[in-house]
Scaffold this motif. Structure first.
Motif, PDB file in Angstrom:
ATOM      1  N   LYS A   1       4.033  -8.785  14.285  1.00 26.75           N
ATOM      2  CA  LYS A   1       2.686  -8.602  13.742  1.00 26.75           C
ATOM      3  C   LYS A   1       2.813  -8.426  12.236  1.00 26.75           C
ATOM      4  O   LYS A   1       3.573  -7.577  11.763  1.00 26.75           O
ATOM      5  CB  LYS A   1       2.023  -7.371  14.371  1.00 26.75           C
ATOM      6  CG  LYS A   1       0.557  -7.183  13.958  1.00 26.75           C
ATOM      7  CD  LYS A   1      -0.095  -6.074  14.773  1.00 26.75           C
ATOM      8  CE  LYS A   1      -1.496  -5.750  14.295  1.00 26.75           C
ATOM      9  NZ  LYS A   1      -2.420  -6.870  14.403  1.00 26.75           N
ATOM     10  N   ILE A   2       2.090  -9.237  11.486  1.00 26.95           N
ATOM     11  CA  ILE A   2       2.159  -9.170  10.028  1.00 26.95           C
ATOM     12  C   ILE A   2       1.423  -7.927   9.549  1.00 26.95           C
ATOM     13  O   ILE A   2       0.306  -7.634  10.000  1.00 26.95           O
ATOM     14  CB  ILE A   2       1.544 -10.436   9.394  1.00 26.95           C
ATOM     15  CG1 ILE A   2       2.275 -11.691   9.881  1.00 26.95           C
ATOM     16  CG2 ILE A   2       1.614 -10.360   7.873  1.00 26.95           C
ATOM     17  CD1 ILE A   2       1.636 -12.989   9.437  1.00 26.95           C
ATOM     18  N   ASP A   3       2.042  -7.202   8.637  1.00 25.03           N
ATOM     19  CA  ASP A   3       1.441  -6.004   8.069  1.00 25.03           C
ATOM     20  C   ASP A   3       0.118  -6.338   7.370  1.00 25.03           C
ATOM     21  O   ASP A   3      -0.008  -7.372   6.725  1.00 25.03           O
ATOM     22  CB  ASP A   3       2.418  -5.382   7.065  1.00 25.03           C
ATOM     23  CG  ASP A   3       1.895  -4.096   6.470  1.00 25.03           C
ATOM     24  OD1 ASP A   3       1.356  -4.158   5.343  1.00 25.03           O
ATOM     25  OD2 ASP A   3       2.009  -3.054   7.120  1.00 25.03           O
ATOM     26  N   GLU A   4      -0.859  -5.456   7.505  1.00 28.75           N
ATOM     27  CA  GLU A   4      -2.201  -5.699   6.957  1.00 28.75           C
ATOM     28  C   GLU A   4      -2.174  -5.958   5.450  1.00 28.75           C
ATOM     29  O   GLU A   4      -2.887  -6.822   4.936  1.00 28.75           O
ATOM     30  CB  GLU A   4      -3.099  -4.496   7.261  1.00 28.75           C
ATOM     31  CG  GLU A   4      -4.581  -4.749   7.010  1.00 28.75           C
ATOM     32  CD  GLU A   4      -5.205  -5.687   8.038  1.00 28.75           C
ATOM     33  OE1 GLU A   4      -6.215  -6.326   7.695  1.00 28.75           O
ATOM     34  OE2 GLU A   4      -4.693  -5.790   9.167  1.00 28.75           O
ATOM     35  N   ALA A   5      -1.331  -5.208   4.723  1.00 22.46           N
ATOM     36  CA  ALA A   5      -1.255  -5.387   3.268  1.00 22.46           C
ATOM     37  C   ALA A   5      -0.754  -6.779   2.909  1.00 22.46           C
ATOM     38  O   ALA A   5      -1.219  -7.392   1.942  1.00 22.46           O
ATOM     39  CB  ALA A   5      -0.347  -4.321   2.655  1.00 22.46           C
ATOM     40  N   ILE A   6       0.181  -7.297   3.704  1.00 23.14           N
ATOM     41  CA  ILE A   6       0.703  -8.650   3.455  1.00 23.14           C
ATOM     42  C   ILE A   6      -0.348  -9.689   3.835  1.00 23.14           C
ATOM     43  O   ILE A   6      -0.501 -10.717   3.151  1.00 23.14           O
ATOM     44  CB  ILE A   6       2.020  -8.871   4.230  1.00 23.14           C
ATOM     45  CG1 ILE A   6       3.085  -7.905   3.718  1.00 23.14           C
ATOM     46  CG2 ILE A   6       2.502 -10.315   4.095  1.00 23.14           C
ATOM     47  CD1 ILE A   6       4.373  -7.920   4.526  1.00 23.14           C
ATOM     48  N   LEU A   7      -1.091  -9.445   4.924  1.00 27.46           N
ATOM     49  CA  LEU A   7      -2.153 -10.380   5.304  1.00 27.46           C
ATOM     50  C   LEU A   7      -3.202 -10.502   4.200  1.00 27.46           C
ATOM     51  O   LEU A   7      -3.764 -11.578   3.981  1.00 27.46           O
ATOM     52  CB  LEU A   7      -2.832  -9.920   6.600  1.00 27.46           C
ATOM     53  CG  LEU A   7      -2.167 -10.303   7.918  1.00 27.46           C
ATOM     54  CD1 LEU A   7      -2.943  -9.716   9.078  1.00 27.46           C
ATOM     55  CD2 LEU A   7      -2.044 -11.818   8.060  1.00 27.46           C
ATOM     56  N   ASN A   8      -3.485  -9.392   3.519  1.00 26.46           N
ATOM     57  CA  ASN A   8      -4.486  -9.421   2.453  1.00 26.46           C
ATOM     58  C   ASN A   8      -3.989 -10.141   1.207  1.00 26.46           C
ATOM     59  O   ASN A   8      -4.782 -10.662   0.430  1.00 26.46           O
ATOM     60  CB  ASN A   8      -4.914  -7.997   2.090  1.00 26.46           C
ATOM     61  CG  ASN A   8      -5.752  -7.353   3.181  1.00 26.46           C
ATOM     62  OD1 ASN A   8      -6.313  -8.043   4.019  1.00 26.46           O
ATOM     63  ND2 ASN A   8      -5.814  -6.033   3.190  1.00 26.46           N
ATOM     64  N   ARG A   9      -2.657 -10.140   1.023  1.00 27.84           N
ATOM     65  CA  ARG A   9      -2.052 -10.853  -0.110  1.00 27.84           C
ATOM     66  C   ARG A   9      -0.899 -11.703   0.423  1.00 27.84           C
ATOM     67  O   ARG A   9       0.265 -11.447   0.124  1.00 27.84           O
ATOM     68  CB  ARG A   9      -1.530  -9.864  -1.154  1.00 27.84           C
ATOM     69  CG  ARG A   9      -2.603  -9.112  -1.925  1.00 27.84           C
ATOM     70  CD  ARG A   9      -1.917  -8.267  -3.010  1.00 27.84           C
ATOM     71  NE  ARG A   9      -2.863  -7.620  -3.896  1.00 27.84           N
ATOM     72  CZ  ARG A   9      -3.377  -6.411  -3.702  1.00 27.84           C
ATOM     73  NH1 ARG A   9      -3.045  -5.734  -2.610  1.00 27.84           N
ATOM     74  NH2 ARG A   9      -4.207  -5.877  -4.573  1.00 27.84           N
ATOM     75  N   PRO A  10      -1.191 -12.712   1.213  1.00 26.26           N
ATOM     76  CA  PRO A  10      -0.119 -13.463   1.878  1.00 26.26           C
ATOM     77  C   PRO A  10       0.766 -14.209   0.886  1.00 26.26           C
ATOM     78  O   PRO A  10       0.282 -14.949   0.037  1.00 26.26           O
ATOM     79  CB  PRO A  10      -0.870 -14.435   2.789  1.00 26.26           C
ATOM     80  CG  PRO A  10      -2.243 -14.518   2.227  1.00 26.26           C
ATOM     81  CD  PRO A  10      -2.517 -13.218   1.553  1.00 26.26           C
ATOM     82  N   ALA A  11       2.079 -13.982   1.008  1.00 25.04           N
ATOM     83  CA  ALA A  11       3.056 -14.660   0.159  1.00 25.04           C
ATOM     84  C   ALA A  11       4.437 -14.160   0.530  1.00 25.04           C
ATOM     85  O   ALA A  11       4.586 -13.062   1.067  1.00 25.04           O
ATOM     86  CB  ALA A  11       2.789 -14.382  -1.324  1.00 25.04           C
ATOM     87  N   GLY A  12       5.439 -14.971   0.246  1.00 26.30           N
ATOM     88  CA  GLY A  12       6.815 -14.525   0.351  1.00 26.30           C
ATOM     89  C   GLY A  12       7.388 -14.533   1.756  1.00 26.30           C
ATOM     90  O   GLY A  12       6.708 -14.828   2.738  1.00 26.30           O
TER      91      GLY A  12
END
Length: 290
Positions: A252-263
């Motif tokens: 599950k992708i972390d919410e903070a990463i989903l909001n700024r997807p990259a890397g």
């Protein structure tokens, strides 16, 4: 008939892997959001040359630059200045790939979009000056975490600005996540349709334990993708539909990463998930009435 593409970092940070994926499924295009752990405005001339080398001999088109522009706080002057520099870099990258589309946003949601509407509209005065004469189109995406969280707000923004170089990017799954969102298809789609220049493909559904809306495999969620795809055909949409699954089968992708997807943290396990979603999409396309 619309064309199919993928946002590259949904597959991998390695661009050669992305190209091989696109070739395997006979897709038409790649949208660039992050490559080799760099955002579009961070790509060097050497990076751009290597991307072009990997595309050489293919018919694959770079369809757009999925920038993070104006995913920032409306009241933070320093952030806003920094994001204007990000836009400047994305214009450079777009022109290097001979594409005219840059995806953009309108600040993190304050919960006061309606009250601050004039300020939000005015915030695009400078971006518009920056793209004048550059042959660039800013694609405004309905995004649940931003001031334009719904198709309704996004369409109203675009219609009020009334500029041919500011158009809409339609994402049905973002509408499903949005507070105050409508049924993605047909209701929200019909709002976005008059301004739409580009579209993203992902799906969403409620978590069985919490009831919260989250990303799920394309075709397995609450969005009527079969109906949406048929509408794109019936409405004569000939632009690109780019897979942006946001779902991963093994994590599950972390919410903070989903909001700024990259890397790499975002792209991990993305190729497998994208493969499942593209196969589901192709099955739905086989059932369309042309």
């Amino acid at each position: 008939m619309f064309k199919l593409g993928v946002i590259g970092d949904e597959v991998s940070q390695d661009f050669a892997t992305v190209v091989n994926f696109v070739k395997e499924f006979n897709l038409h295009s790649i949208e660039i959001r992050s490559v080799w752990d760099k955002l579009p405005h961070e790509l060097t001339d050497t990076d751009i040359d290597e991307i072009k080398r990997l595309l050489d001999g293919t018919d694959i088109k770079i369809i757009g630059i999925a920038s993070p522009f104006f995913k920032c706080d409306i009241g933070n002057a320093a952030e806003r200045k920094e994001h204007l520099d990000i836009l400047k870099g994305c214009i450079r990258t777009a022109k290097a790939f001979d594409t005219n589309l840059i995806r953009t946003f309108v600040f993190w949601d304050t919960g006061e979009t309606e009250e601050r509407w004039d300020e939000i509209i005015a915030s695009y005065d400078e971006p518009r000056r920056m793209i004048d004469g550059e042959g660039i189109v800013l694609g405004m995406e309905n995004e649940s975490t931003t001031s334009l969280r719904t198709a309704k707000l996004t369409a109203e923004f675009i219609e009020q600005i009334d500029a041919p170089n500011i158009r809409g990017i339609w994402d049905p799954a973002n509408e499903a996540h949005a507070k105050g969102g409508e049924t993605p298809y047909p209701d929200a789609y019909n709002r976005m349709k008059p301004t739409m220049i580009h579209a993203h493909l992902k799906d969403a559904g409620p978590n069985p334990d919490t009831g919260e809306i989250e990303s799920v495999p394309v075709g397995a969620g609450i969005i009527d993708w079969q109906g949406q795809l048929q509408a794109l055909v019936d409405d004569g949409y000939e632009g690109h539909l780019c897979l942006e699954t946001h779902w991963r089968s093994s994590l599950k992708i972390d919410e903070a990463i989903l909001n700024r997807p990259a890397g790499q943290a975002f792209s991990e396990a993305g190729e497998e998930a994208s493969r499942i979603c593209i196969e589901n999409l192709l099955t739905m396309i086989e059932n369309l009435k042309q």
